[in-house]
Scaffold this motif. Structure first.
Motif, PDB file in Angstrom:
ATOM      1  N   ILE A  42       0.835  -1.207   0.000  1.00 33.90           N
ATOM      2  CA  ILE A  42       0.000   0.000   0.000  1.00 33.90           C
ATOM      3  C   ILE A  42       0.869   1.256   0.000  1.00 33.90           C
ATOM      4  CG2 ILE A  42      -0.341   0.282   2.492  1.00 33.90           C
ATOM      5  CD1 ILE A  42      -3.339   0.896   1.692  1.00 33.90           C
ATOM      6  N   ILE A  43       2.090   1.150   0.513  1.00 30.59           N
ATOM      7  CA  ILE A  43       2.996   2.305   0.496  1.00 30.59           C
ATOM      8  C   ILE A  43       3.234   2.728  -0.946  1.00 30.59           C
ATOM      9  CG2 ILE A  43       5.334   3.124   1.014  1.00 30.59           C
ATOM     10  CD1 ILE A  43       5.263   1.203   3.487  1.00 30.59           C
ATOM     11  N   GLU A  44       3.528   1.767  -1.810  1.00 24.03           N
ATOM     12  CA  GLU A  44       3.751   2.085  -3.222  1.00 24.03           C
ATOM     13  C   GLU A  44       2.496   2.658  -3.872  1.00 24.03           C
ATOM     14  OE1 GLU A  44       5.055  -1.777  -4.406  1.00 24.03           O
ATOM     15  OE2 GLU A  44       7.164  -1.284  -4.107  1.00 24.03           O
ATOM     16  N   CYS A  45       1.347   2.089  -3.551  1.00 22.04           N
ATOM     17  CA  CYS A  45       0.082   2.592  -4.106  1.00 22.04           C
ATOM     18  C   CYS A  45      -0.189   4.017  -3.646  1.00 22.04           C
ATOM     19  CB  CYS A  45      -1.079   1.691  -3.684  1.00 22.04           C
ATOM     20  SG  CYS A  45      -0.990   0.017  -4.325  1.00 22.04           S
ATOM     21  N   GLU A  46       0.086   4.276  -2.390  1.00 23.03           N
ATOM     22  CA  GLU A  46      -0.196   5.604  -1.845  1.00 23.03           C
ATOM     23  C   GLU A  46       0.769   6.668  -2.356  1.00 23.03           C
ATOM     24  OE1 GLU A  46      -2.828   6.782  -0.224  1.00 23.03           O
ATOM     25  OE2 GLU A  46      -3.694   4.797  -0.478  1.00 23.03           O
ATOM     26  N   ILE A  47       1.939   6.268  -2.801  1.00 31.75           N
ATOM     27  CA  ILE A  47       2.846   7.238  -3.426  1.00 31.75           C
ATOM     28  C   ILE A  47       2.141   7.839  -4.632  1.00 31.75           C
ATOM     29  CG2 ILE A  47       5.001   7.541  -4.703  1.00 31.75           C
ATOM     30  CD1 ILE A  47       6.136   5.192  -2.960  1.00 31.75           C
ATOM     31  N   SER A  48       1.572   6.975  -5.472  1.00 30.70           N
ATOM     32  CA  SER A  48       0.870   7.440  -6.672  1.00 30.70           C
ATOM     33  C   SER A  48      -0.342   8.283  -6.325  1.00 30.70           C
ATOM     34  CB  SER A  48       0.429   6.249  -7.525  1.00 30.70           C
ATOM     35  OG  SER A  48       1.541   5.542  -7.985  1.00 30.70           O
ATOM     36  N   SER A  49      -1.121   7.839  -5.352  1.00 29.11           N
ATOM     37  CA  SER A  49      -2.323   8.601  -5.019  1.00 29.11           C
ATOM     38  C   SER A  49      -1.963   9.950  -4.405  1.00 29.11           C
ATOM     39  CB  SER A  49      -3.270   7.791  -4.138  1.00 29.11           C
ATOM     40  OG  SER A  49      -3.108   8.019  -2.791  1.00 29.11           O
ATOM     41  N   LEU A  72      14.096   0.960   8.829  1.00 27.84           N
ATOM     42  CA  LEU A  72      12.774   0.977   8.197  1.00 27.84           C
ATOM     43  C   LEU A  72      12.557   2.277   7.429  1.00 27.84           C
ATOM     44  CD1 LEU A  72       9.962  -0.284   7.740  1.00 27.84           C
ATOM     45  CD2 LEU A  72       9.248   0.826   9.870  1.00 27.84           C
ATOM     46  N   LEU A  73      12.879   3.398   8.036  1.00 30.06           N
ATOM     47  CA  LEU A  73      12.691   4.686   7.365  1.00 30.06           C
ATOM     48  C   LEU A  73      13.567   4.796   6.117  1.00 30.06           C
ATOM     49  CD1 LEU A  73      12.392   6.998  10.498  1.00 30.06           C
ATOM     50  CD2 LEU A  73      10.539   6.258   8.977  1.00 30.06           C
ATOM     51  N   GLU A  74      14.785   4.283   6.182  1.00 27.03           N
ATOM     52  CA  GLU A  74      15.658   4.285   5.002  1.00 27.03           C
ATOM     53  C   GLU A  74      15.064   3.424   3.887  1.00 27.03           C
ATOM     54  OE1 GLU A  74      19.657   3.151   6.019  1.00 27.03           O
ATOM     55  OE2 GLU A  74      19.854   4.804   7.456  1.00 27.03           O
ATOM     56  N   GLU A  75      14.531   2.264   4.260  1.00 24.11           N
ATOM     57  CA  GLU A  75      13.920   1.387   3.260  1.00 24.11           C
ATOM     58  C   GLU A  75      12.698   2.041   2.619  1.00 24.11           C
ATOM     59  OE1 GLU A  75      13.840  -3.014   3.757  1.00 24.11           O
ATOM     60  OE2 GLU A  75      14.319  -2.495   5.842  1.00 24.11           O
ATOM     61  N   ILE A  76      11.888   2.714   3.418  1.00 27.69           N
ATOM     62  CA  ILE A  76      10.713   3.395   2.878  1.00 27.69           C
ATOM     63  C   ILE A  76      11.149   4.522   1.951  1.00 27.69           C
ATOM     64  CG2 ILE A  76       8.746   4.877   3.479  1.00 27.69           C
ATOM     65  CD1 ILE A  76       8.396   3.042   5.994  1.00 27.69           C
ATOM     66  N   GLU A  77      12.163   5.265   2.344  1.00 33.65           N
ATOM     67  CA  GLU A  77      12.686   6.326   1.468  1.00 33.65           C
ATOM     68  C   GLU A  77      13.178   5.747   0.143  1.00 33.65           C
ATOM     69  OE1 GLU A  77      15.436   9.063   3.309  1.00 33.65           O
ATOM     70  OE2 GLU A  77      14.205   9.143   5.120  1.00 33.65           O
ATOM     71  N   ASP A  78      13.800   4.575   0.197  1.00 34.81           N
ATOM     72  CA  ASP A  78      14.264   3.909  -1.021  1.00 34.81           C
ATOM     73  C   ASP A  78      13.085   3.525  -1.929  1.00 34.81           C
ATOM     74  OD1 ASP A  78      16.916   4.146  -0.258  1.00 34.81           O
ATOM     75  OD2 ASP A  78      17.100   2.060   0.401  1.00 34.81           O
ATOM     76  N   VAL A  79      12.022   3.022  -1.333  1.00 37.41           N
ATOM     77  CA  VAL A  79      10.819   2.661  -2.097  1.00 37.41           C
ATOM     78  C   VAL A  79      10.257   3.903  -2.781  1.00 37.41           C
ATOM     79  CG1 VAL A  79       8.393   1.942  -1.881  1.00 37.41           C
ATOM     80  CG2 VAL A  79      10.188   0.632  -0.744  1.00 37.41           C
ATOM     81  N   VAL A  80      10.190   5.001  -2.052  1.00 34.51           N
ATOM     82  CA  VAL A  80       9.660   6.242  -2.617  1.00 34.51           C
ATOM     83  C   VAL A  80      10.573   6.741  -3.742  1.00 34.51           C
ATOM     84  CG1 VAL A  80       9.077   8.657  -2.139  1.00 34.51           C
ATOM     85  CG2 VAL A  80       8.419   6.875  -0.515  1.00 34.51           C
ATOM     86  N   ALA A  81      11.872   6.671  -3.525  1.00 36.05           N
ATOM     87  CA  ALA A  81      12.830   7.135  -4.539  1.00 36.05           C
ATOM     88  C   ALA A  81      12.767   6.298  -5.812  1.00 36.05           C
ATOM     89  CB  ALA A  81      14.242   7.110  -3.964  1.00 36.05           C
ATOM     90  N   ARG A  82      12.534   4.999  -5.661  1.00 33.05           N
ATOM     91  CA  ARG A  82      12.463   4.105  -6.826  1.00 33.05           C
ATOM     92  C   ARG A  82      11.146   4.214  -7.584  1.00 33.05           C
ATOM     93  NH1 ARG A  82      14.397   0.211  -3.163  1.00 33.05           N
ATOM     94  NH2 ARG A  82      12.356  -0.765  -3.219  1.00 33.05           N
ATOM     95  N   SER A  83      10.132   4.746  -6.936  1.00 30.03           N
ATOM     96  CA  SER A  83       8.818   4.840  -7.551  1.00 30.03           C
ATOM     97  C   SER A  83       8.846   5.865  -8.686  1.00 30.03           C
ATOM     98  CB  SER A  83       7.797   5.248  -6.499  1.00 30.03           C
ATOM     99  OG  SER A  83       6.531   5.373  -7.082  1.00 30.03           O
ATOM    100  N   GLU A  84       8.149   5.550  -9.745  1.00 27.71           N
ATOM    101  CA  GLU A  84       8.072   6.493 -10.867  1.00 27.71           C
ATOM    102  C   GLU A  84       7.357   7.750 -10.424  1.00 27.71           C
ATOM    103  OE1 GLU A  84       6.486   4.737 -14.412  1.00 27.71           O
ATOM    104  OE2 GLU A  84       7.577   2.893 -14.058  1.00 27.71           O
ATOM    105  N   GLY A  85       7.833   8.873 -10.880  1.00 26.83           N
ATOM    106  CA  GLY A  85       7.233  10.117 -10.439  1.00 26.83           C
ATOM    107  C   GLY A  85       6.884  11.067 -11.493  1.00 26.83           C
TER     108      GLY A  85
END
Length: 135
Positions: A74-81, A122-135
């Motif tokens: 859901i973290i990845e989904c919520e980046i887009s939303s 955990l916060l570093e991993e979440i930041e990595d997920v956000v950084a890798r997400s298409e924007g």
């Protein structure tokens, strides 16, 4: 109650013993650290939205820090939303940091080096997920 071996889960368990509802504490901190967020929530019904948003975020974080059964996606989904809402990525990430800071304050002396290291990871991993997400 048996304490969890997972430091992230354990931090939430300890906080739950100390406070009935994290939402007011989390959003007070969020609005203090990021005043621009105050206007991002509608005035009517915002408490339900905030509570739901926090609950989904916590569920995703616990899964991300633990078994990774799928709720963390859901973290990845919520980046887009949140991109669609116009929420800056840095502000999206800040919400996770605010949750960690709120827990740290609630735990006080029980915020151990192990819990701190787990949260930093955990916060570093979440930041990595956000950084890798298409924007």
């Amino acid at each position: 109650m048996t304490a969890s071996a997972n430091p992230i889960e354990r931090s939430f368990e300890i906080a739950a013993l100390r406070c009935d509802d994290l939402a007011p504490l989390v959003y007070r901190r969020l609005h203090a650290e990021h005043p621009e967020t105050v206007t991002m929530f509608r005035t009517e019904g915002s408490e339900l939205v905030k509570g739901s948003m926090l609950a989904l975020t916590i569920e995703a974080m616990l899964d991300f820090a633990g078994p990774r059964t799928g709720h963390f996606r859901i973290i990845e989904c919520e980046i887009s939303s949140h991109d669609a809402y116009g929420t800056p990525r840095e502000l999206f990430i800040a919400f996770f940091r605010v949750i960690a800071g709120t827990l740290r304050e609630a735990l006080g002396a029980d915020w151990s080096a192990e819990i701190d290291a787990a949260w930093r990871n955990l916060l570093e991993e979440i930041e990595d997920v956000v950084a890798r997400s298409e924007g």
